[in-house]
Design a protein around this motif. Structure first.
Motif, PDB file in Angstrom:
ATOM      1  N   THR A  84      39.033  50.563 -26.699  1.00 29.36           N
ATOM      2  CA  THR A  84      38.464  50.998 -27.962  1.00 29.36           C
ATOM      3  C   THR A  84      39.174  52.254 -28.441  1.00 29.36           C
ATOM      4  O   THR A  84      39.747  53.008 -27.660  1.00 29.36           O
ATOM      5  N   LEU A  85      39.129  52.467 -29.754  1.00 28.82           N
ATOM      6  CA  LEU A  85      39.752  53.651 -30.315  1.00 28.82           C
ATOM      7  C   LEU A  85      38.952  54.896 -29.927  1.00 28.82           C
ATOM      8  O   LEU A  85      37.721  54.860 -29.866  1.00 28.82           O
ATOM      9  N   PRO A  86      39.642  56.022 -29.669  1.00 22.35           N
ATOM     10  CA  PRO A  86      38.936  57.262 -29.333  1.00 22.35           C
ATOM     11  C   PRO A  86      37.969  57.663 -30.441  1.00 22.35           C
ATOM     12  O   PRO A  86      38.169  57.330 -31.615  1.00 22.35           O
ATOM     13  N   GLU A  87      36.935  58.397 -30.062  1.00 18.06           N
ATOM     14  CA  GLU A  87      35.880  58.757 -31.009  1.00 18.06           C
ATOM     15  C   GLU A  87      36.415  59.556 -32.183  1.00 18.06           C
ATOM     16  O   GLU A  87      35.974  59.376 -33.323  1.00 18.06           O
ATOM     17  N   ASN A  88      37.409  60.438 -31.939  1.00 17.13           N
ATOM     18  CA  ASN A  88      37.912  61.242 -33.047  1.00 17.13           C
ATOM     19  C   ASN A  88      38.628  60.382 -34.089  1.00 17.13           C
ATOM     20  O   ASN A  88      38.638  60.694 -35.279  1.00 17.13           O
ATOM     21  N   ILE A  89      39.206  59.253 -33.652  1.00 16.96           N
ATOM     22  CA  ILE A  89      39.897  58.374 -34.592  1.00 16.96           C
ATOM     23  C   ILE A  89      38.892  57.553 -35.393  1.00 16.96           C
ATOM     24  O   ILE A  89      39.036  57.383 -36.611  1.00 16.96           O
TER      25      ILE A  89
ATOM     26  N   GLU B  98      41.873  70.137 -37.118  1.00  9.13           N
ATOM     27  CA  GLU B  98      42.423  69.023 -36.361  1.00  9.13           C
ATOM     28  C   GLU B  98      43.309  68.148 -37.248  1.00  9.13           C
ATOM     29  O   GLU B  98      44.397  67.717 -36.839  1.00  9.13           O
ATOM     30  N   TRP B  99      42.873  67.892 -38.459  1.00 13.24           N
ATOM     31  CA  TRP B  99      43.653  67.055 -39.369  1.00 13.24           C
ATOM     32  C   TRP B  99      44.925  67.754 -39.830  1.00 13.24           C
ATOM     33  O   TRP B  99      45.942  67.099 -40.057  1.00 13.24           O
ATOM     34  N   LEU B 100      44.875  69.056 -39.964  1.00 15.12           N
ATOM     35  CA  LEU B 100      46.100  69.802 -40.280  1.00 15.12           C
ATOM     36  C   LEU B 100      47.083  69.697 -39.119  1.00 15.12           C
ATOM     37  O   LEU B 100      48.290  69.537 -39.321  1.00 15.12           O
TER      38      LEU B 100
ATOM     39  N   ARG C 243      31.537  67.612 -54.462  1.00 19.41           N
ATOM     40  CA  ARG C 243      32.875  67.030 -54.404  1.00 19.41           C
ATOM     41  C   ARG C 243      33.804  68.023 -53.706  1.00 19.41           C
ATOM     42  O   ARG C 243      34.754  68.546 -54.275  1.00 19.41           O
ATOM     43  N   SER C 244      33.505  68.306 -52.450  1.00 20.42           N
ATOM     44  CA  SER C 244      34.280  69.242 -51.641  1.00 20.42           C
ATOM     45  C   SER C 244      34.523  68.626 -50.267  1.00 20.42           C
ATOM     46  O   SER C 244      33.901  67.625 -49.893  1.00 20.42           O
ATOM     47  N   PHE C 245      35.454  69.225 -49.508  1.00 22.11           N
ATOM     48  CA  PHE C 245      35.719  68.738 -48.158  1.00 22.11           C
ATOM     49  C   PHE C 245      34.504  68.972 -47.267  1.00 22.11           C
ATOM     50  O   PHE C 245      34.188  68.135 -46.410  1.00 22.11           O
ATOM     51  N   ASP C 246      33.809  70.086 -47.471  1.00 25.50           N
ATOM     52  CA  ASP C 246      32.566  70.335 -46.736  1.00 25.50           C
ATOM     53  C   ASP C 246      31.572  69.193 -46.962  1.00 25.50           C
ATOM     54  O   ASP C 246      30.950  68.694 -46.020  1.00 25.50           O
ATOM     55  N   ALA C 247      31.429  68.785 -48.223  1.00 29.65           N
ATOM     56  CA  ALA C 247      30.473  67.727 -48.553  1.00 29.65           C
ATOM     57  C   ALA C 247      30.915  66.384 -47.980  1.00 29.65           C
ATOM     58  O   ALA C 247      30.082  65.576 -47.559  1.00 29.65           O
ATOM     59  N   LEU C 248      32.230  66.148 -47.961  1.00 30.45           N
ATOM     60  CA  LEU C 248      32.758  64.897 -47.411  1.00 30.45           C
ATOM     61  C   LEU C 248      32.398  64.768 -45.937  1.00 30.45           C
ATOM     62  O   LEU C 248      31.902  63.721 -45.496  1.00 30.45           O
TER      63      LEU C 248
ATOM     64  N   THR D  66      26.516  65.464 -39.800  1.00 29.31           N
ATOM     65  CA  THR D  66      26.070  66.857 -39.930  1.00 29.31           C
ATOM     66  C   THR D  66      26.215  67.593 -38.607  1.00 29.31           C
ATOM     67  O   THR D  66      25.849  68.769 -38.510  1.00 29.31           O
ATOM     68  N   ASP D  67      26.748  66.903 -37.591  1.00 28.27           N
ATOM     69  CA  ASP D  67      26.889  67.513 -36.268  1.00 28.27           C
ATOM     70  C   ASP D  67      28.255  68.175 -36.072  1.00 28.27           C
ATOM     71  O   ASP D  67      28.444  68.902 -35.089  1.00 28.27           O
ATOM     72  N   ILE D  68      29.218  67.896 -36.960  1.00 29.53           N
ATOM     73  CA  ILE D  68      30.567  68.422 -36.810  1.00 29.53           C
ATOM     74  C   ILE D  68      30.898  69.304 -38.006  1.00 29.53           C
ATOM     75  O   ILE D  68      30.726  68.889 -39.165  1.00 29.53           O
ATOM     76  N   ARG D  69      31.358  70.509 -37.732  1.00 30.38           N
ATOM     77  CA  ARG D  69      31.693  71.448 -38.795  1.00 30.38           C
ATOM     78  C   ARG D  69      32.974  71.021 -39.505  1.00 30.38           C
ATOM     79  O   ARG D  69      33.937  70.577 -38.878  1.00 30.38           O
ATOM     80  N   ALA D  70      32.970  71.148 -40.815  1.00 30.77           N
ATOM     81  CA  ALA D  70      34.125  70.742 -41.618  1.00 30.77           C
ATOM     82  C   ALA D  70      35.376  71.513 -41.221  1.00 30.77           C
ATOM     83  O   ALA D  70      36.491  70.964 -41.250  1.00 30.77           O
ATOM     84  N   ARG D  71      35.242  72.766 -40.840  1.00 30.45           N
ATOM     85  CA  ARG D  71      36.404  73.578 -40.472  1.00 30.45           C
ATOM     86  C   ARG D  71      37.083  73.004 -39.232  1.00 30.45           C
ATOM     87  O   ARG D  71      38.315  73.022 -39.116  1.00 30.45           O
ATOM     88  N   VAL D  72      36.286  72.509 -38.287  1.00 24.99           N
ATOM     89  CA  VAL D  72      36.839  71.911 -37.066  1.00 24.99           C
ATOM     90  C   VAL D  72      37.651  70.671 -37.417  1.00 24.99           C
ATOM     91  O   VAL D  72      38.768  70.462 -36.914  1.00 24.99           O
TER      92      VAL D  72
END
Length: 280
Positions: A87-92, A148-150, A127-132, A138-144
């Motif tokens: 299975t694909l890793p959870e982050n993916i 990771e995506w950067l 319509r922000s990355f935080d909102a996305l 709601t368990d993972i902070r947008a900054r984290v």
């Protein structure tokens, strides 16, 4: 069973399929001995799970007979494989959910193209990355997620602190482990479709390709750009349809199934011995 009694066409196809995988293994230091032991494990696992009689677990002797793997190795390897490894890793999977949400309102334009999103909800609101990120979890902070995506090259941050999706699907541009996970997932499912179609059991899966062997580099680039543009539009359309159907299916008690729809492009120098006459 001796190789001389096996279909020559199948052995030829398997040899051809293995070449790019062996190339990858040699580049990454995976020797024949390492791969041979891994292959033994796969033979044993598939024989154990998929070649049962009357749904009864086969004996070590029967697995040895089916696979050609010595019985002592069967005993050692049996039940050692980890089903979760396929299975694909959870982050993916979480990333794929985010990308899917990014192609839906209010985070996309009328054509379903992901919009650049202000990083902070205090600037972009709903319509922000935080909102996305909050829409998916709601368990993972947008900054984290952003950091990771950067790192993976999935997004970029412009001077106005807007987040742009670099690829219109969750395909990391960096991060070997993440790309290796996609290698296993995509090649596995493509191979499953092809093997199913070769077995002639049940309706065939859609598996088609277009191939030419006498194109100039300029023409290849034109095709590469067309596939990247039009192919991505097709995948986004399938993605939206799948999301709508999955939402509609939520109340259903029917057994669930997973799907993979893929598209790929590849080019290399033509075999100099092949004819170069144009196709009609």
């Amino acid at each position: 069973m001796q190789s001389s009694t096996l279909p020559t066409s199948l052995l030829k196809a398997l040899r051809h399929v293995m070449r790019p995988l062996v190339r990858l293994m040699l580049r990454k230091g995976v020797t024949y001995l390492v791969f041979a032991d891994l292959l033994k494990e796969v033979f044993v696992d598939v024989a154990d799970r998929e070649f049962r009689l009357d749904d009864k677990a086969p004996t070590d002797s029967r697995i040895s007979l089916l696979t050609g793997v010595h019985r002592k190795d069967v005993r050692r390897l049996r039940n050692t494989s980890d089903p979760a490894s396929s299975t694909l890793p959870e982050n993916i999977t979480f990333g794929a959910q985010l990308v899917n949400a990014w192609t839906c309102a209010p985070f996309c334009n009328d054509a379903g193209q992901p919009l650049p999103l202000p990083r902070l909800a205090s600037v972009g609101g709903e319509r922000s990355f935080d909102a996305l990120v909050a829409k998916v979890s709601t368990d993972i902070r947008a900054r984290v997620v952003l950091d990771e995506w950067l790192r993976l090259g999935v997004v970029r941050l412009d001077e106005q602190e807007c987040v742009h999706l670099e690829a219109q699907a969750f395909v990391p541009q960096k991060g070997f482990d993440e790309k290796a996970a996609y290698l296993g997932h995509n090649l596995h499912d493509h191979a499953c479709a092809a093997v199913h179609n070769l077995s002639s059991e049940g309706p065939a899966f859609f598996e088609r390709s277009v191939h030419y062997d006498a194109l100039t580099p300029m023409s290849v680039e034109a095709l590469r750009e067309a596939v990247a543009s039009e192919g991505m539009q097709a995948l986004l359309s399938f993605n939206r349809l799948a999301a709508e159907l999955e939402f509609r299916d939520l109340p259903s008690l029917e057994q669930r199934q997973r799907i993979t729809v893929g598209l790929y492009f590849y080019t290399e120098a033509s075999d100099p011995d092949l004819p170069t006459a144009p196709k009609p």
